[in-house]
Design a protein around this motif. Structure first.
Motif, PDB file in Angstrom:
ATOM      1  N   ALA A 238       0.831  -1.212   0.000  1.00  0.00           N
ATOM      2  CA  ALA A 238       0.000   0.000   0.000  1.00  0.00           C
ATOM      3  C   ALA A 238       0.858   1.252   0.000  1.00  0.00           C
ATOM      4  O   ALA A 238       0.540   2.244  -0.677  1.00  0.00           O
ATOM      5  CB  ALA A 238      -0.932  -0.014   1.211  1.00  0.00           C
ATOM      6  N   ASN A 239       1.964   1.215   0.749  1.00  0.00           N
ATOM      7  CA  ASN A 239       2.857   2.377   0.816  1.00  0.00           C
ATOM      8  C   ASN A 239       3.491   2.679  -0.535  1.00  0.00           C
ATOM      9  O   ASN A 239       3.623   3.839  -0.922  1.00  0.00           O
ATOM     10  CB  ASN A 239       3.950   2.133   1.857  1.00  0.00           C
ATOM     11  CG  ASN A 239       3.431   2.220   3.272  1.00  0.00           C
ATOM     12  OD1 ASN A 239       2.330   2.693   3.508  1.00  0.00           O
ATOM     13  ND2 ASN A 239       4.213   1.740   4.219  1.00  0.00           N
ATOM     14  N   ILE A 240       3.892   1.632  -1.255  1.00  0.00           N
ATOM     15  CA  ILE A 240       4.499   1.830  -2.573  1.00  0.00           C
ATOM     16  C   ILE A 240       3.495   2.482  -3.514  1.00  0.00           C
ATOM     17  O   ILE A 240       3.814   3.432  -4.237  1.00  0.00           O
ATOM     18  CB  ILE A 240       4.987   0.488  -3.154  1.00  0.00           C
ATOM     19  CG1 ILE A 240       6.122  -0.068  -2.315  1.00  0.00           C
ATOM     20  CG2 ILE A 240       5.446   0.676  -4.602  1.00  0.00           C
ATOM     21  CD1 ILE A 240       6.528  -1.483  -2.678  1.00  0.00           C
ATOM     22  N   ILE A 241       2.261   1.989  -3.508  1.00  0.00           N
ATOM     23  CA  ILE A 241       1.213   2.550  -4.369  1.00  0.00           C
ATOM     24  C   ILE A 241       0.961   4.009  -3.996  1.00  0.00           C
ATOM     25  O   ILE A 241       0.873   4.888  -4.865  1.00  0.00           O
ATOM     26  CB  ILE A 241      -0.081   1.728  -4.261  1.00  0.00           C
ATOM     27  CG1 ILE A 241       0.158   0.297  -4.741  1.00  0.00           C
ATOM     28  CG2 ILE A 241      -1.200   2.380  -5.079  1.00  0.00           C
ATOM     29  CD1 ILE A 241      -0.980  -0.657  -4.416  1.00  0.00           C
ATOM     30  N   ARG A 244       3.670   6.316  -5.180  1.00  0.00           N
ATOM     31  CA  ARG A 244       3.633   6.519  -6.634  1.00  0.00           C
ATOM     32  C   ARG A 244       2.445   7.381  -7.063  1.00  0.00           C
ATOM     33  O   ARG A 244       2.421   7.883  -8.187  1.00  0.00           O
ATOM     34  CB  ARG A 244       3.622   5.163  -7.347  1.00  0.00           C
ATOM     35  CG  ARG A 244       4.942   4.427  -7.170  1.00  0.00           C
ATOM     36  CD  ARG A 244       4.996   3.105  -7.877  1.00  0.00           C
ATOM     37  NE  ARG A 244       6.274   2.437  -7.592  1.00  0.00           N
ATOM     38  CZ  ARG A 244       6.598   1.212  -7.993  1.00  0.00           C
ATOM     39  NH1 ARG A 244       5.730   0.522  -8.735  1.00  0.00           N
ATOM     40  NH2 ARG A 244       7.768   0.692  -7.689  1.00  0.00           N
ATOM     41  N   LEU A 245       1.508   7.552  -6.160  1.00  0.00           N
ATOM     42  CA  LEU A 245       0.397   8.479  -6.391  1.00  0.00           C
ATOM     43  C   LEU A 245       0.727   9.888  -5.902  1.00  0.00           C
ATOM     44  O   LEU A 245      -0.096  10.786  -5.988  1.00  0.00           O
ATOM     45  CB  LEU A 245      -0.870   7.971  -5.699  1.00  0.00           C
ATOM     46  CG  LEU A 245      -1.556   6.762  -6.339  1.00  0.00           C
ATOM     47  CD1 LEU A 245      -2.608   6.179  -5.403  1.00  0.00           C
ATOM     48  CD2 LEU A 245      -2.191   7.141  -7.665  1.00  0.00           C
ATOM     49  N   GLY A 246       1.929  10.039  -5.355  1.00  0.00           N
ATOM     50  CA  GLY A 246       2.369  11.356  -4.916  1.00  0.00           C
ATOM     51  C   GLY A 246       2.260  11.605  -3.426  1.00  0.00           C
ATOM     52  O   GLY A 246       2.514  12.718  -2.952  1.00  0.00           O
ATOM     53  N   PHE A 247       1.896  10.582  -2.657  1.00  0.00           N
ATOM     54  CA  PHE A 247       1.762  10.740  -1.207  1.00  0.00           C
ATOM     55  C   PHE A 247       3.139  10.876  -0.568  1.00  0.00           C
ATOM     56  O   PHE A 247       4.019  10.042  -0.780  1.00  0.00           O
ATOM     57  CB  PHE A 247       1.033   9.535  -0.616  1.00  0.00           C
ATOM     58  CG  PHE A 247       0.945   9.523   0.887  1.00  0.00           C
ATOM     59  CD1 PHE A 247       0.380  10.579   1.574  1.00  0.00           C
ATOM     60  CD2 PHE A 247       1.427   8.441   1.614  1.00  0.00           C
ATOM     61  CE1 PHE A 247       0.286  10.564   2.964  1.00  0.00           C
ATOM     62  CE2 PHE A 247       1.340   8.406   2.995  1.00  0.00           C
ATOM     63  CZ  PHE A 247       0.767   9.478   3.665  1.00  0.00           C
ATOM     64  N   VAL A 248       3.329  11.937   0.208  1.00  0.00           N
ATOM     65  CA  VAL A 248       4.568  12.140   0.947  1.00  0.00           C
ATOM     66  C   VAL A 248       4.379  11.582   2.348  1.00  0.00           C
ATOM     67  O   VAL A 248       3.626  12.136   3.154  1.00  0.00           O
ATOM     68  CB  VAL A 248       4.956  13.637   1.010  1.00  0.00           C
ATOM     69  CG1 VAL A 248       6.237  13.812   1.807  1.00  0.00           C
ATOM     70  CG2 VAL A 248       5.116  14.195  -0.396  1.00  0.00           C
TER      71      VAL A 248
END
Length: 257
Positions: A238-241, A244-248
């Motif tokens: 989930a963290n990788i996704i 890659r969606l721009g979550f810092v």
């Protein structure tokens, strides 16, 4: 062959990743580009709207980047980003991997990888479930804003789908608290008898919960030490996704090792 002027212009723009505002002299010192070249590139970047010069004589990124940022975030396809990660997780664990997003007070399953999982599960693509039922749905509910959770709990009627469905609001609240503490949700026989799932939240570039990914299979495989193992795998995916969606990611709970 790289265009030297373009590369140098990007070097200047990249300085603003770590600095909100910079003077002309600071840009020269940080970029190590000759003064005359910096001057010419700043004029061009300013004319195109990439940077702006304030009344304090400091340069900042222009609003054009906000436009580009919104375009990029709106065009990112969560399914396209998640699918190879789901495949890798499925090949390793041989359990069904599900991807869901929120639609109102429901969650909808938009992708699934289950080549090695021969047991029929509730989680078919296109199927919906209320936000309170099942690990993958409830992980979305758990990471909504408090006022949205409270509003949902005030208006929802908790109906049973299987022998483990949560139908008590106090137990549901406790489950939400546990999810926020542990970083994942777990369900046993909530949508279908004798099946279990472990899910982790997916966040967008604004830090908003937009979906979840889950590992699911027969209940016997989701006991004791196996829960911790599956939970870590799910959170990492989930963290990788999310990234890659721009979550810092600034929450230690969701730091990848």
């Amino acid at each position: 062959m790289k265009n030297k002027t373009v590369v140098r212009s990007m070097d200047i723009l990249n300085l603003f990743v770590d600095h909100a505002a910079l003077t002309f002299q600071e840009i020269i010192e940080l970029s190590k580009i000759p003064k005359s070249s910096v001057y010419r590139m700043l004029i061009s970047l300013e004319e195109m709207g990439f940077i702006v010069k304030g009344a304090d004589s400091k340069y900042r990124l222009g609003l054009l980047f906000l436009t580009y940022g919104n375009l990029v975030s709106s065009r990112l396809d969560i399914r396209q980003i998640a699918y190879p990660i789901m495949q890798e997780l499925h090949n390793e664990l041989k359990e069904a991997i599900n991807l869901i997003i929120r639609q109102g007070d429901e969650a909808i399953y938009i992708e699934k990888v289950d080549v090695y999982q021969k047991v029929r599960l509730y989680t078919a693509i296109g199927r919906r479930s209320p936000l309170y039922a099942g690990a993958c749905s409830r992980v979305i509910l758990s990471f909504l804003e408090d006022d949205e959770i409270n509003s949902y709990l005030e208006n929802v009627e908790l109906k049973s789908f299987a022998m483990g469905t949560i139908t008590d609001k106090e137990i549901l609240l406790e489950s939400i608290k546990n999810a926020r503490t542990n970083g994942y949700t777990i369900s046993h026989s909530e949508l279908e008898d004798h099946t279990s799932a472990i899910a982790a939240p997916i966040f967008n570039n604004k830090g908003e919960i937009i979906g979840g990914i889950s590992i699911a299979g027969i209940e016997a495989n989701y006991q004791k030490d196996q829960v911790d193992f599956f939970a870590k795998k799910t959170i990492d995916a989930a963290n990788i996704i999310s990234e890659r969606l721009g979550f810092v990611n600034k929450n230690p709970l969701f730091q990848r090792e």
